[in-house]
Scaffold this motif. Sequence first.
Motif, PDB file in Angstrom:
ATOM      1  N   VAL A  16       0.305 -37.156  -1.122  1.00 56.30           N
ATOM      2  CA  VAL A  16       0.585 -36.349   0.061  1.00 56.30           C
ATOM      3  C   VAL A  16       1.192 -35.006  -0.333  1.00 56.30           C
ATOM      4  O   VAL A  16       0.782 -33.955   0.169  1.00 56.30           O
ATOM      5  N   SER A  17       2.141 -35.025  -1.239  1.00 59.05           N
ATOM      6  CA  SER A  17       2.788 -33.787  -1.682  1.00 59.05           C
ATOM      7  C   SER A  17       1.757 -32.815  -2.263  1.00 59.05           C
ATOM      8  O   SER A  17       1.785 -31.618  -1.963  1.00 59.05           O
ATOM      9  N   SER A  18       0.843 -33.334  -3.079  1.00 65.49           N
ATOM     10  CA  SER A  18      -0.194 -32.476  -3.674  1.00 65.49           C
ATOM     11  C   SER A  18      -1.101 -31.879  -2.610  1.00 65.49           C
ATOM     12  O   SER A  18      -1.411 -30.683  -2.647  1.00 65.49           O
ATOM     13  N   ILE A  19      -1.542 -32.691  -1.681  1.00 67.41           N
ATOM     14  CA  ILE A  19      -2.441 -32.229  -0.622  1.00 67.41           C
ATOM     15  C   ILE A  19      -1.773 -31.140   0.221  1.00 67.41           C
ATOM     16  O   ILE A  19      -2.373 -30.101   0.518  1.00 67.41           O
ATOM     17  N   ILE A  20      -0.529 -31.363   0.567  1.00 64.35           N
ATOM     18  CA  ILE A  20       0.197 -30.401   1.401  1.00 64.35           C
ATOM     19  C   ILE A  20       0.440 -29.106   0.631  1.00 64.35           C
ATOM     20  O   ILE A  20       0.232 -28.011   1.158  1.00 64.35           O
ATOM     21  N   ARG A  21       0.849 -29.215  -0.633  1.00 65.01           N
ATOM     22  CA  ARG A  21       1.112 -28.008  -1.431  1.00 65.01           C
ATOM     23  C   ARG A  21      -0.160 -27.201  -1.660  1.00 65.01           C
ATOM     24  O   ARG A  21      -0.127 -25.978  -1.738  1.00 65.01           O
ATOM     25  N   LEU A  22      -1.305 -27.871  -1.791  1.00 65.91           N
ATOM     26  CA  LEU A  22      -2.566 -27.164  -1.996  1.00 65.91           C
ATOM     27  C   LEU A  22      -3.135 -26.596  -0.687  1.00 65.91           C
ATOM     28  O   LEU A  22      -4.087 -25.822  -0.703  1.00 65.91           O
ATOM     29  N   GLY A  23      -2.562 -27.015   0.437  1.00 64.95           N
ATOM     30  CA  GLY A  23      -2.999 -26.505   1.725  1.00 64.95           C
ATOM     31  C   GLY A  23      -4.341 -27.052   2.190  1.00 64.95           C
ATOM     32  O   GLY A  23      -5.030 -26.422   2.994  1.00 64.95           O
ATOM     33  N   TRP A  24      -4.715 -28.221   1.683  1.00 65.68           N
ATOM     34  CA  TRP A  24      -5.995 -28.794   2.084  1.00 65.68           C
ATOM     35  C   TRP A  24      -5.917 -29.319   3.510  1.00 65.68           C
ATOM     36  O   TRP A  24      -4.906 -29.882   3.928  1.00 65.68           O
ATOM     37  N   PRO A  25      -7.001 -29.156   4.269  1.00 67.65           N
ATOM     38  CA  PRO A  25      -7.017 -29.716   5.622  1.00 67.65           C
ATOM     39  C   PRO A  25      -7.013 -31.241   5.524  1.00 67.65           C
ATOM     40  O   PRO A  25      -7.556 -31.810   4.578  1.00 67.65           O
ATOM     41  N   THR A  26      -6.389 -31.882   6.466  1.00 71.17           N
ATOM     42  CA  THR A  26      -6.301 -33.339   6.378  1.00 71.17           C
ATOM     43  C   THR A  26      -6.963 -34.044   7.555  1.00 71.17           C
ATOM     44  O   THR A  26      -7.695 -35.013   7.358  1.00 71.17           O
ATOM     45  N   SER A  27      -6.755 -33.556   8.759  1.00 72.28           N
ATOM     46  CA  SER A  27      -7.289 -34.280   9.912  1.00 72.28           C
ATOM     47  C   SER A  27      -8.816 -34.313   9.905  1.00 72.28           C
ATOM     48  O   SER A  27      -9.417 -35.298  10.329  1.00 72.28           O
ATOM     49  N   GLU A  28      -9.443 -33.274   9.377  1.00 69.92           N
ATOM     50  CA  GLU A  28     -10.912 -33.281   9.344  1.00 69.92           C
ATOM     51  C   GLU A  28     -11.431 -34.400   8.434  1.00 69.92           C
ATOM     52  O   GLU A  28     -12.464 -35.002   8.712  1.00 69.92           O
ATOM     53  N   PHE A  29     -10.702 -34.719   7.375  1.00 63.65           N
ATOM     54  CA  PHE A  29     -11.107 -35.826   6.501  1.00 63.65           C
ATOM     55  C   PHE A  29     -10.892 -37.176   7.185  1.00 63.65           C
ATOM     56  O   PHE A  29     -11.682 -38.106   7.020  1.00 63.65           O
ATOM     57  N   VAL A  30      -9.816 -37.276   7.965  1.00 61.08           N
ATOM     58  CA  VAL A  30      -9.597 -38.509   8.733  1.00 61.08           C
ATOM     59  C   VAL A  30     -10.739 -38.694   9.733  1.00 61.08           C
ATOM     60  O   VAL A  30     -11.290 -39.795   9.865  1.00 61.08           O
ATOM     61  N   ARG A  31     -11.100 -37.634  10.419  1.00 57.76           N
ATOM     62  CA  ARG A  31     -12.213 -37.727  11.378  1.00 57.76           C
ATOM     63  C   ARG A  31     -13.516 -38.115  10.677  1.00 57.76           C
ATOM     64  O   ARG A  31     -14.322 -38.874  11.213  1.00 57.76           O
ATOM     65  N   GLU A  32     -13.719 -37.587   9.478  1.00 57.52           N
ATOM     66  CA  GLU A  32     -14.918 -37.952   8.702  1.00 57.52           C
ATOM     67  C   GLU A  32     -14.925 -39.445   8.385  1.00 57.52           C
ATOM     68  O   GLU A  32     -15.963 -40.101   8.477  1.00 57.52           O
TER      69      GLU A  32
END
Length: 195
Positions: A16-32
């Motif tokens: 989670v820390s890596s994803i947030i620090r890199l600024g990657w979108p997250t909800s679109e992957f959940v929807r996928e």
Amino acid sequence: FDLQTLILFRHPCGFVSSIIRLGWPTSEFVRELLLREKLIADHLHPVLSVLEEQANQDGIGAAAAIHGALNLVLWNTAQTQKLRFARFEDLCADPIESFKEIFSWLALDYTTEVLADHIRLCFAERPDPDSYRVHAVQRNSGGMADTWKRHLTSEQVATVRKIWDQFNIPLYRSDDEWSIDSFDVEKPCDHRIIA
């Protein structure tokens, strides 16, 4: 393809820390993930409500849901197909012995040249993980496992844990593994690769 597979698990807060620090979108992957009917039927139906709850909000919760979903599939696969797995934090705690064990399992020669490369790559001269470039591979392994403790608040860690616990994977269950009170770059972890 008759591959020898080693599944690597990482602490939910590390992901989670890596994803947030890199600024990657997250909800679109959940929807996928929610569009994958077979994936839901085979693995994710027990946590469907968790994914649906995080499908429209980027951030910590959605990143934790993605991590949980990916790891649930990996955990189920490791169990049903009897695949080897390891925890990232254990490899970081003792990288040389861990890689010797992996090489042995793969029937690869662990030569002095390989050892020298592993020492160079695992014990980088820059001891502070925050100074690394994105996607760099030369790291100080001892400092990599717990860098999330510098970047997440207690409240964020509690959010990630609440979501992780809903996935019911028997990894990262102890309170000690979630504590940010005693961050130590050189803190040892138990070393294990499980057959």
